[in-house]
Write an enzyme that holds these catalytic residues in place. Sequence first.
Site, PDB file in Angstrom:
ATOM      1  N   LYS A  73      -7.936 -22.642   5.031  1.00  0.00           N
ATOM      2  CA  LYS A  73      -7.010 -21.374   5.524  1.00  0.00           C
ATOM      3  C   LYS A  73      -7.094 -20.459   4.434  1.00  0.00           C
ATOM      4  O   LYS A  73      -6.797 -20.465   3.090  1.00  0.00           O
ATOM      5  CB  LYS A  73      -5.747 -22.059   5.566  1.00  0.00           C
ATOM      6  CG  LYS A  73      -4.617 -20.641   6.034  1.00  0.00           C
ATOM      7  CD  LYS A  73      -4.223 -20.861   7.658  1.00  0.00           C
ATOM      8  CE  LYS A  73      -3.854 -19.591   8.038  1.00  0.00           C
ATOM      9  NZ  LYS A  73      -4.723 -18.564   8.361  1.00  0.00           N
ATOM     10  N   LYS A 131      -1.901 -22.108  -3.625  1.00  0.00           N
ATOM     11  CA  LYS A 131      -0.814 -21.551  -2.875  1.00  0.00           C
ATOM     12  C   LYS A 131      -0.508 -22.575  -1.629  1.00  0.00           C
ATOM     13  O   LYS A 131       0.876 -22.438  -1.352  1.00  0.00           O
ATOM     14  CB  LYS A 131      -1.170 -20.187  -2.620  1.00  0.00           C
ATOM     15  CG  LYS A 131      -0.185 -19.361  -1.796  1.00  0.00           C
ATOM     16  CD  LYS A 131      -0.860 -17.993  -1.178  1.00  0.00           C
ATOM     17  CE  LYS A 131      -1.478 -17.331  -2.156  1.00  0.00           C
ATOM     18  NZ  LYS A 131      -1.934 -15.844  -1.773  1.00  0.00           N
ATOM     19  N   LYS A 151     -11.238 -18.288   1.470  1.00  0.00           N
ATOM     20  CA  LYS A 151     -11.196 -16.736   1.501  1.00  0.00           C
ATOM     21  C   LYS A 151     -12.566 -16.237   2.204  1.00  0.00           C
ATOM     22  O   LYS A 151     -13.315 -16.911   1.888  1.00  0.00           O
ATOM     23  CB  LYS A 151     -10.901 -16.134   0.224  1.00  0.00           C
ATOM     24  CG  LYS A 151     -10.031 -14.828   0.138  1.00  0.00           C
ATOM     25  CD  LYS A 151      -8.563 -15.109   0.598  1.00  0.00           C
ATOM     26  CE  LYS A 151      -7.966 -13.621   0.623  1.00  0.00           C
ATOM     27  NZ  LYS A 151      -6.450 -13.645   0.689  1.00  0.00           N
ATOM     28  N   ASP A 181      -6.167  -9.740   5.189  1.00  0.00           N
ATOM     29  CA  ASP A 181      -5.943  -9.385   3.658  1.00  0.00           C
ATOM     30  C   ASP A 181      -6.260  -7.881   3.623  1.00  0.00           C
ATOM     31  O   ASP A 181      -6.037  -7.111   4.587  1.00  0.00           O
ATOM     32  CB  ASP A 181      -6.715 -10.221   2.906  1.00  0.00           C
ATOM     33  CG  ASP A 181      -6.476 -10.147   1.585  1.00  0.00           C
ATOM     34  OD1 ASP A 181      -5.568 -10.904   1.013  1.00  0.00           O
ATOM     35  OD2 ASP A 181      -7.298  -9.611   0.748  1.00  0.00           O
ATOM     36  N   THR A 228       4.674 -11.688   3.985  1.00  0.00           N
ATOM     37  CA  THR A 228       4.528 -11.751   2.601  1.00  0.00           C
ATOM     38  C   THR A 228       5.615 -10.985   1.756  1.00  0.00           C
ATOM     39  O   THR A 228       5.932 -11.530   0.566  1.00  0.00           O
ATOM     40  CB  THR A 228       2.881 -11.273   2.412  1.00  0.00           C
ATOM     41  OG1 THR A 228       2.126 -12.054   3.498  1.00  0.00           O
ATOM     42  CG2 THR A 228       2.338 -11.486   0.857  1.00  0.00           C
ATOM     43  N   SER A 268       1.780 -18.100   8.546  1.00  0.00           N
ATOM     44  CA  SER A 268       0.457 -18.300   9.218  1.00  0.00           C
ATOM     45  C   SER A 268       0.329 -19.858   9.727  1.00  0.00           C
ATOM     46  O   SER A 268      -0.332 -20.011  10.700  1.00  0.00           O
ATOM     47  CB  SER A 268      -0.835 -17.712   8.281  1.00  0.00           C
ATOM     48  OG  SER A 268      -0.878 -16.441   8.391  1.00  0.00           O
TER      49      SER A 268
HETATM   50  P1  NDP Z   1      -3.404  -3.683   2.719  1.00  0.00           P
HETATM   51  O1  NDP Z   1      -5.014  -3.322   2.958  1.00  0.00           O
HETATM   52  O2  NDP Z   1      -2.583  -3.649   3.849  1.00  0.00           O
HETATM   53  O3  NDP Z   1      -3.006  -2.652   1.314  1.00  0.00           O
HETATM   54  C1  NDP Z   1      -3.649  -2.761   0.164  1.00  0.00           C
HETATM   55  C2  NDP Z   1      -3.007  -1.735  -0.659  1.00  0.00           C
HETATM   56  O4  NDP Z   1      -3.373  -1.813  -2.024  1.00  0.00           O
HETATM   57  C3  NDP Z   1      -3.410  -0.137  -0.127  1.00  0.00           C
HETATM   58  O5  NDP Z   1      -2.337   0.577  -0.528  1.00  0.00           O
HETATM   59  C4  NDP Z   1      -4.547  -0.081  -0.950  1.00  0.00           C
HETATM   60  O6  NDP Z   1      -4.715   1.422  -1.179  1.00  0.00           O
HETATM   61  C5  NDP Z   1      -4.109  -0.620  -2.452  1.00  0.00           C
HETATM   62  N1  NDP Z   1      -5.564  -0.909  -3.065  1.00  0.00           N
HETATM   63  C6  NDP Z   1      -6.443  -1.667  -2.581  1.00  0.00           C
HETATM   64  N2  NDP Z   1      -7.240  -1.741  -3.426  1.00  0.00           N
HETATM   65  C7  NDP Z   1      -7.084  -1.016  -4.576  1.00  0.00           C
HETATM   66  C8  NDP Z   1      -7.606  -0.918  -5.783  1.00  0.00           C
HETATM   67  N3  NDP Z   1      -8.769  -1.439  -6.427  1.00  0.00           N
HETATM   68  N4  NDP Z   1      -6.645   0.020  -6.730  1.00  0.00           N
HETATM   69  C9  NDP Z   1      -5.623   0.438  -6.269  1.00  0.00           C
HETATM   70  N5  NDP Z   1      -4.912   0.325  -5.103  1.00  0.00           N
HETATM   71  C10 NDP Z   1      -5.534  -0.624  -4.405  1.00  0.00           C
HETATM   72  O7  NDP Z   1      -3.432  -5.007   1.966  1.00  0.00           O
HETATM   73  P2  NDP Z   1      -2.337  -6.096   1.854  1.00  0.00           P
HETATM   74  O8  NDP Z   1      -0.933  -5.190   1.479  1.00  0.00           O
HETATM   75  O9  NDP Z   1      -2.450  -7.014   2.731  1.00  0.00           O
HETATM   76  O10 NDP Z   1      -2.684  -6.868   0.479  1.00  0.00           O
HETATM   77  C11 NDP Z   1      -2.347  -6.513  -0.844  1.00  0.00           C
HETATM   78  C12 NDP Z   1      -2.481  -7.451  -1.651  1.00  0.00           C
HETATM   79  O11 NDP Z   1      -1.479  -8.698  -1.341  1.00  0.00           O
HETATM   80  C13 NDP Z   1      -3.948  -8.180  -1.977  1.00  0.00           C
HETATM   81  O12 NDP Z   1      -3.908  -8.692  -3.288  1.00  0.00           O
HETATM   82  C14 NDP Z   1      -3.817  -9.584  -0.918  1.00  0.00           C
HETATM   83  O13 NDP Z   1      -4.688 -10.422  -1.306  1.00  0.00           O
HETATM   84  C15 NDP Z   1      -2.419 -10.042  -1.373  1.00  0.00           C
HETATM   85  N6  NDP Z   1      -1.846 -10.814  -0.341  1.00  0.00           N
HETATM   86  C16 NDP Z   1      -1.610 -10.270   1.244  1.00  0.00           C
HETATM   87  C17 NDP Z   1      -1.250 -11.203   1.981  1.00  0.00           C
HETATM   88  C18 NDP Z   1      -0.905 -10.543   3.433  1.00  0.00           C
HETATM   89  O14 NDP Z   1      -0.334 -11.552   4.116  1.00  0.00           O
HETATM   90  N7  NDP Z   1      -1.390  -9.474   3.869  1.00  0.00           N
HETATM   91  C19 NDP Z   1      -0.713 -12.678   1.840  1.00  0.00           C
HETATM   92  C20 NDP Z   1      -0.780 -12.878   0.513  1.00  0.00           C
HETATM   93  C21 NDP Z   1      -1.532 -12.082  -0.580  1.00  0.00           C
HETATM   94  P3  NDP Z   1      -5.965   2.175  -0.554  1.00  0.00           P
HETATM   95  O15 NDP Z   1      -5.485   2.460   0.679  1.00  0.00           O
HETATM   96  O16 NDP Z   1      -6.399   3.445  -1.170  1.00  0.00           O
HETATM   97  O17 NDP Z   1      -7.330   1.116  -0.718  1.00  0.00           O
END
Ligand code: NDP
Length: 453
Positions: free
Chosen positions: A94, A118, A130, A170, A213, A383
């Site tokens: 998962k 996790k 992943k 993600d 999250t 999830s």
């Molecule tokens: P989203 O795609 O919804 O949002 C990602 C955010 O991070 C956007 O604002 C994006 O900006 C920014 N971002 C992405 N890459 C970069 C970068 N290289 N430098 C600066 N900003 C960046 O993703 P999530 O909110 O779902 O995920 C965010 C984090 O949380 C990740 O690490 C993910 O693995 C982790 N996570 C998510 C979960 C979930 O349920 N969604 C669960 C557990 C962990 P831009 O639009 O400019 O790319």
Amino acid sequence: MSVTDHVDLERFVAGVHKRNPGQPEYVQAVREVAEDVFDYIADKEQYHEYQILRRIAEPDRVVSFRVCWEDDNGNIRVQRGWRVQNNNAIGPYKGGLRFHPSVTESILKFLAFEQTFKNSLTGLPMGGAKGGANFNPRGKSDHEVMRFCQSFMTELYRHVGADVDVPAGDIGVGPREIGFMFGQYKRITNQFTGVLTGKALEFGGSLIRPEATGYGVVYFLQDMLERRGDTVEGKVAVVSGSGNVALHAAEKLSQLGAKVVTLSDSDGFVHDPSGIDAEKLAWVKALKSNRRGRIAEYVDRFPGATFHAGQRPWAVPCELALPCATQNELTGDDARTLVANGCIAVAEGANMPTDLDGVHVFKDERILFAPGKAANAGGVAVSGLEMSQNSARISWSEEQLRQHLIDIMRGIHERCVAYGAVPGGDGHVDYVRGANIAGFVKVADAMLAFGVV
Ligand code: NDP
């Protein structure tokens, strides 16, 4: 850790490095876990005899495949897709799917490795995986995204299944992408099963999954503060990112009376000293989901705010910091700046957003530091609950799920305290150590039961 153990740790990490050339994020994630686990297993012969850590640090399999799709101008485009199945000792694989141009095998391997611990911490029966692709949904039309998702699933469907491997969203994979991929899976297999989570409510999704999250991160933060007789109320919080995790973390912080003053994306960050309240957050949510806009637009709508192009928000003074964007977005220098500015607690919404130097700063300074594998586990936990609902063909109420989420986050916090309490540390908890060891033990004991497989 004794000198002998330290030498063993360095030898182990050197081996991981050698076997995974050009994969720095993966080696970094393994080292972070190994630093704590080596110490813990030093006197536990079984784990050594059965080479448990060595085996967890070798994914069960890595599948890589070509993804061809046609853009709106009729050009044929070629991307690379992956699914990394790290470990299924305690349940079906998962973990999310990430669509972003920065995606590499190293990043997906680190994420699958982290996911293993996790998922174990949640107490639910889920293994770690992943996947994703080096595809950039930004600037693509809905039809282009649909064609990409269909092509991606046309290969991925061979490797997943409700009892085999259940991907989720993600970075770059939200409800729209999950819908396209679920539709294609159903079309190819003629089966309606819970093969993906993060689905819309109409076809098997779970209430509160979108919030889980970000809300879970704040519940964990509250639990840490509560242990010290403190709370988030009235505190200034710096949040990075403006996606699913960041916006829901900011929402919950604001509901609990904290003042969120920043949000960011890969172009830079906005600083709003008057606080990003519920009304402003609703505007950002609409900006991001309906128009897929950029955070810089915030300052046109709310003139009291400033935009800082190409920068991260860690120099803004705060008591709480929540990195919620991406890996290695908070360095050792950022960590020192946060501590110098009076930050008392950091909760990671993103996966491995703090680099190793930063982790060591927070550990040495003994501030409250919640690693992502503990703090952001609320998403995968709900999830897991979506999987249960799909299997039983039922839907739980919002109230039931909210309570489950609170209980699961509290359970994770307790497990971290049980394994991370620092001896003679006046009640201080090393949450990184606690999460690493608690996550490891359950998986390791299951692996021992299976023998050498
Ligand atoms: P989203 O795609 O919804 O949002 C990602 C955010 O991070 C956007 O604002 C994006 O900006 C920014 N971002 C992405 N890459 C970069 C970068 N290289 N430098 C600066 N900003 C960046 O993703 P999530 O909110 O779902 O995920 C965010 C984090 O949380 C990740 O690490 C993910 O693995 C982790 N996570 C998510 C979960 C979930 O349920 N969604 C669960 C557990 C962990 P831009 O639009 O400019 O790319």
